[in-house]
Design an enzyme around this catalytic site. Sequence first.
Site: not given
Ligand code: THU
Length: 140
Positions: A47, A60, A58, A99
């Site tokens: 992320n 993913e 994110c 995602c």
């Molecule tokens: N986040 C992800 O990268 N993937 C997920 O599946 C859930 C949330 C990140 C987004 C943000 O940078 C942090 O986690 C908090 O929401």
Amino acid sequence: MKISEPMARALLQRAEEARAAAYCPYSGFAVGAALLCGDGTVYGGCNIECASLSPGNCAERTAFFQAVAQGQRRFVAIAVTGGPAGQAPDSLCAPCGVCRQVMREFCGQDFEIVMTDGKELTVKTLAELLPMAFGPDNLK
Ligand code: THU
């Protein structure tokens, strides 16, 4: 489960390695992903946050966009791991809705999402995580 358990565990290990690069100064929540392509290539992603918040990405989608930008179009599975930065994840981090929709864009219903609470593996198909999805077929 379509991918083997050793493969799922290896993919989670790659996700954990990708997580080390997470840029998450605002949430303090670090996420890593590892995307297995049809040709066996694995793309990592983390992320990436931004002071104005909404441009953040994110883990993913970082992995998907890297893979798609390199010409990949066939995907088998993705592993996701996340939790407070600097700590080993101890609860399951499931992909957010945005995602899941990106997965729907590029993957079949049998695409697998591998997650962990730090101990047990949980594997779900995209059909399970995003039922009755709107997708590319709707615009044909
Ligand atoms: N986040 C992800 O990268 N993937 C997920 O599946 C859930 C949330 C990140 C987004 C943000 O940078 C942090 O986690 C908090 O929401």
